[in-house]
Design a protein around this motif. Sequence first.
Motif, PDB file in Angstrom:
ATOM      1  N   GLU A  26      -7.022  -0.683  -2.374  1.00 24.67           N
ATOM      2  CA  GLU A  26      -6.154  -1.114  -1.271  1.00 24.67           C
ATOM      3  C   GLU A  26      -6.981  -1.680  -0.127  1.00 24.67           C
ATOM      4  O   GLU A  26      -6.645  -2.701   0.463  1.00 24.67           O
ATOM      5  CB  GLU A  26      -5.303   0.057  -0.780  1.00 24.67           C
ATOM      6  CG  GLU A  26      -4.187   0.423  -1.736  1.00 24.67           C
ATOM      7  CD  GLU A  26      -3.330   1.582  -1.241  1.00 24.67           C
ATOM      8  OE1 GLU A  26      -2.282   1.823  -1.844  1.00 24.67           O
ATOM      9  OE2 GLU A  26      -3.712   2.262  -0.265  1.00 24.67           O
ATOM     10  N   LYS A  27      -8.085  -1.005   0.154  1.00 27.41           N
ATOM     11  CA  LYS A  27      -8.970  -1.488   1.232  1.00 27.41           C
ATOM     12  C   LYS A  27      -9.419  -2.910   0.927  1.00 27.41           C
ATOM     13  O   LYS A  27      -9.427  -3.780   1.802  1.00 27.41           O
ATOM     14  CB  LYS A  27     -10.207  -0.590   1.334  1.00 27.41           C
ATOM     15  CG  LYS A  27     -10.018   0.587   2.273  1.00 27.41           C
ATOM     16  CD  LYS A  27     -11.286   1.430   2.288  1.00 27.41           C
ATOM     17  CE  LYS A  27     -11.014   2.772   2.930  1.00 27.41           C
ATOM     18  NZ  LYS A  27     -11.431   2.913   4.281  1.00 27.41           N
ATOM     19  N   ILE A  69       0.872  -1.172   0.000  1.00 24.72           N
ATOM     20  CA  ILE A  69       0.000   0.000   0.000  1.00 24.72           C
ATOM     21  C   ILE A  69       0.913   1.226   0.000  1.00 24.72           C
ATOM     22  O   ILE A  69       1.898   1.289   0.714  1.00 24.72           O
ATOM     23  CB  ILE A  69      -0.981   0.046   1.204  1.00 24.72           C
ATOM     24  CG1 ILE A  69      -0.255  -0.162   2.526  1.00 24.72           C
ATOM     25  CG2 ILE A  69      -2.095  -0.949   1.052  1.00 24.72           C
ATOM     26  CD1 ILE A  69      -1.158  -0.009   3.736  1.00 24.72           C
ATOM     27  N   LEU A  99      -6.671  -5.308   1.550  1.00 26.82           N
ATOM     28  CA  LEU A  99      -6.432  -5.486   2.993  1.00 26.82           C
ATOM     29  C   LEU A  99      -7.523  -6.348   3.620  1.00 26.82           C
ATOM     30  O   LEU A  99      -7.275  -7.159   4.508  1.00 26.82           O
ATOM     31  CB  LEU A  99      -6.360  -4.131   3.694  1.00 26.82           C
ATOM     32  CG  LEU A  99      -5.082  -3.315   3.455  1.00 26.82           C
ATOM     33  CD1 LEU A  99      -5.223  -1.900   4.000  1.00 26.82           C
ATOM     34  CD2 LEU A  99      -3.868  -3.989   4.094  1.00 26.82           C
ATOM     35  N   ARG A 125      -7.396   4.147  -2.952  1.00 33.13           N
ATOM     36  CA  ARG A 125      -7.616   3.695  -1.571  1.00 33.13           C
ATOM     37  C   ARG A 125      -8.581   2.519  -1.515  1.00 33.13           C
ATOM     38  O   ARG A 125      -8.414   1.588  -0.753  1.00 33.13           O
ATOM     39  CB  ARG A 125      -8.194   4.840  -0.741  1.00 33.13           C
ATOM     40  CG  ARG A 125      -7.154   5.687  -0.104  1.00 33.13           C
ATOM     41  CD  ARG A 125      -7.806   6.672   0.864  1.00 33.13           C
ATOM     42  NE  ARG A 125      -6.814   7.585   1.362  1.00 33.13           N
ATOM     43  CZ  ARG A 125      -6.284   8.588   0.680  1.00 33.13           C
ATOM     44  NH1 ARG A 125      -6.653   8.803  -0.577  1.00 33.13           N
ATOM     45  NH2 ARG A 125      -5.375   9.379   1.204  1.00 33.13           N
ATOM     46  N   HIS A 166      -4.632   3.885   6.469  1.00 35.61           N
ATOM     47  CA  HIS A 166      -5.418   2.645   6.578  1.00 35.61           C
ATOM     48  C   HIS A 166      -5.579   2.207   8.035  1.00 35.61           C
ATOM     49  O   HIS A 166      -6.612   1.659   8.397  1.00 35.61           O
ATOM     50  CB  HIS A 166      -4.789   1.534   5.746  1.00 35.61           C
ATOM     51  CG  HIS A 166      -5.047   1.696   4.278  1.00 35.61           C
ATOM     52  ND1 HIS A 166      -6.291   1.551   3.715  1.00 35.61           N
ATOM     53  CD2 HIS A 166      -4.220   2.022   3.262  1.00 35.61           C
ATOM     54  CE1 HIS A 166      -6.224   1.758   2.417  1.00 35.61           C
ATOM     55  NE2 HIS A 166      -4.962   2.056   2.108  1.00 35.61           N
ATOM     56  N   THR A 204      -9.356   1.980   7.871  1.00 38.32           N
ATOM     57  CA  THR A 204      -9.795   0.705   7.279  1.00 38.32           C
ATOM     58  C   THR A 204     -10.010  -0.310   8.405  1.00 38.32           C
ATOM     59  O   THR A 204      -9.060  -0.950   8.875  1.00 38.32           O
ATOM     60  CB  THR A 204      -8.736   0.199   6.264  1.00 38.32           C
ATOM     61  OG1 THR A 204      -8.511   1.238   5.323  1.00 38.32           O
ATOM     62  CG2 THR A 204      -9.179  -1.063   5.550  1.00 38.32           C
ATOM     63  N   PHE A 262      -8.787  -4.004   8.205  1.00 41.64           N
ATOM     64  CA  PHE A 262      -7.347  -4.292   8.160  1.00 41.64           C
ATOM     65  C   PHE A 262      -6.969  -5.005   9.466  1.00 41.64           C
ATOM     66  O   PHE A 262      -6.986  -4.415  10.544  1.00 41.64           O
ATOM     67  CB  PHE A 262      -6.603  -2.954   7.986  1.00 41.64           C
ATOM     68  CG  PHE A 262      -5.096  -3.043   8.024  1.00 41.64           C
ATOM     69  CD1 PHE A 262      -4.406  -4.233   7.836  1.00 41.64           C
ATOM     70  CD2 PHE A 262      -4.345  -1.875   8.219  1.00 41.64           C
ATOM     71  CE1 PHE A 262      -3.025  -4.281   7.855  1.00 41.64           C
ATOM     72  CE2 PHE A 262      -2.958  -1.915   8.245  1.00 41.64           C
ATOM     73  CZ  PHE A 262      -2.301  -3.126   8.070  1.00 41.64           C
ATOM     74  N   ARG A 271       0.534   6.356   3.868  1.00 42.19           N
ATOM     75  CA  ARG A 271      -0.644   5.602   3.457  1.00 42.19           C
ATOM     76  C   ARG A 271      -0.984   4.503   4.468  1.00 42.19           C
ATOM     77  O   ARG A 271      -2.157   4.200   4.708  1.00 42.19           O
ATOM     78  CB  ARG A 271      -0.413   5.026   2.048  1.00 42.19           C
ATOM     79  CG  ARG A 271      -1.600   4.301   1.468  1.00 42.19           C
ATOM     80  CD  ARG A 271      -2.882   5.143   1.459  1.00 42.19           C
ATOM     81  NE  ARG A 271      -2.896   6.216   0.508  1.00 42.19           N
ATOM     82  CZ  ARG A 271      -3.365   6.135  -0.725  1.00 42.19           C
ATOM     83  NH1 ARG A 271      -3.845   4.998  -1.184  1.00 42.19           N
ATOM     84  NH2 ARG A 271      -3.364   7.186  -1.513  1.00 42.19           N
TER      85      ARG A 271
END
Length: 588
Positions: A141-142, A132, A145, A138, A162, A166, A169, A158
Amino acid sequence: MNEGMKTTTKKMVKEDEIFASCTFASLGLHATLCDELRDKMGFEVPTLVQAQAIPAILSGRHVLVNAATGTGKTVAYLVPIIHHLQKSDRRIQRADGTFSLVLVPTRELCMQVYETLQKLLHRYHWIVPGYITGGESRSKEKARLRKGISILVATPGRLLDHLKNTSSFLYSNLHWIVFDEADRIFELGCGKEVEEILDHLGSRKNIVNKDNGTSSFEFPQQNLLFSATLNEKVNCFAKISLENPIMIGLDAGNNALEFQPSEHGRFLGHDINDEAQPTRKEKNLIADYKIPTQLVQSYVQAPCASRLAVLFSVLKYLFERDCFEKTLVLFSTCDAVDFHYSLFGGFKFSSSESEPRSEHLFLKCKIFRLHGSMKPEDRRTTFQAFKSEKLALLLSTDIAARGLDFPNVRCIIQYDPPGEAIEYVHRVGRTARLGERGDSLLFLQPTEIDYLQDLRNHGVSLTEYPLVKVLDSFPVRGRKHFVEKFVSLESHSWIMFLQRAVESFIAAEPGMMKLAQKAFCSWVRAYTAHRGELKRIFVVKKLHLGHVAKSFALKQQPSVVGKSFKKQEKKRKRYPKQDVSSSKKRTL
Ligand SMILES: Nc1ncnc2c1ncn2[C@@H]1O[C@H](COP(=O)(O)OP(=O)(O)OP(=O)(O)O)[C@@H](O)[C@H]1O
């Protein structure tokens, strides 16, 4: 020049100064992983640093590694982590979340480490690598994760984002935190971010561990710090975060650095951004830098008004006469990269003014550029393309200075000098990797020559580059010229001829003119951002703006430049600290 770069590149290093006389298997690594290293990566034996670091990390202790650039540090920390993950009694699953976090300072380095991971994990499909990094989507990436990433490579900004936003995660199984290019991570204003990251990880970890102790490893969480250079912030951080660490690559005297007893995993409550005064021992730790012994380091003294013509000449010589494979030129600002990229890519030239039709591109190699203001997609494409090219020139800001591993880069030209000597080490470290040959050339103006002393204080010494011989090798108006008595660089017939030709080219192209003016302004701004001791060497007041204009092929200093410069100076006086850090960030 022939005696300069060409002959000096023969300086070679002995195999046993780079590689260890043992096998990967003898370090305690699993047989399949050793096969992977040989078959997928082509690594037969470990490097010296790998031979020291791998058993140390396998033992479960905290580790601090200080080793020269290009000695294989990435594999040194990735392989023991993979070894532990693959041998875990219960096969790890994506639903277990993240086991290992690798923090790196730039997007490019993030991609590079991720690519190495992908290769190393070829046979371990259940261990999932991921990254990431700023500039990416984003939401994608979420999603990644949420699915679960076993070994996560990330840039600090970054990651923090998260960690805060997030919720899916999962990092309750986090076991290893690696700081690659540790000193850089704590610079660039990341120190606070790192502290916040550790705050998140630490507090969450405590809560989760109370409820379910899922850790399947027989030793507690490990922190691993790696860099080719160390500074006070790393020392300070190491003292509070590493318990009884194994230190590799620190000289015997430096090993005496006293580590305070620390509560395991205690990162908080200590501001690593504090300008803590280093102790004498800590100062020793950062005294001498490790530079590859086979690297040939030169400097060229070029007056400001001739800098551009000198750079152009050196590059032409490198590519046409010396047949250098790949060269990296470093600039202080994104605008300077853009200007030189357009200029080098478009400037046509005839050595005979009377025959303009015989014009050809002055530099005939492939040219790339890389800087932080480019779109992430373009950065990625350039990074990959320059890696795979055989003969090419890359113009870049310091974004390419750290950790990047471009194969066959033979020469590093620092057209704009670095700030701290530490940055010098990383910049030149993009060549002469793993025992390969390499050259570096540092441009200095006559007023900046004391910088050599600053480097000498860190055990780095450079020899003068035989510039006049290079310049004399270029014919002017179809004729070879022989300078009977060398007066000054500015009055060298080739330099005058080339400077005039470049200035005419810029004057005839409004687009180029704009780029030159913009580059000029930001170059002057960056010059004001030199810090501390270096302000004594890079003295803004000594700049002759008319000559600086010439270095951007502008016949005269545009009025806008003067205004911008004065405004910047005023601002700098009013907010000295703030200005410096923001300029430093902008330059990448
Ligand atoms: N055991 C090995 N045998 C052969 N090549 C290796 C070995 N280990 C690493 N390499 C190669 O050496 C090069 C340098 O490795 P790496 O980028 O990890 O160096 P580094 O020490 O992290 O450098 P820097 O300090 O610049 O980040 C890479 O191309 C890598 O693939």
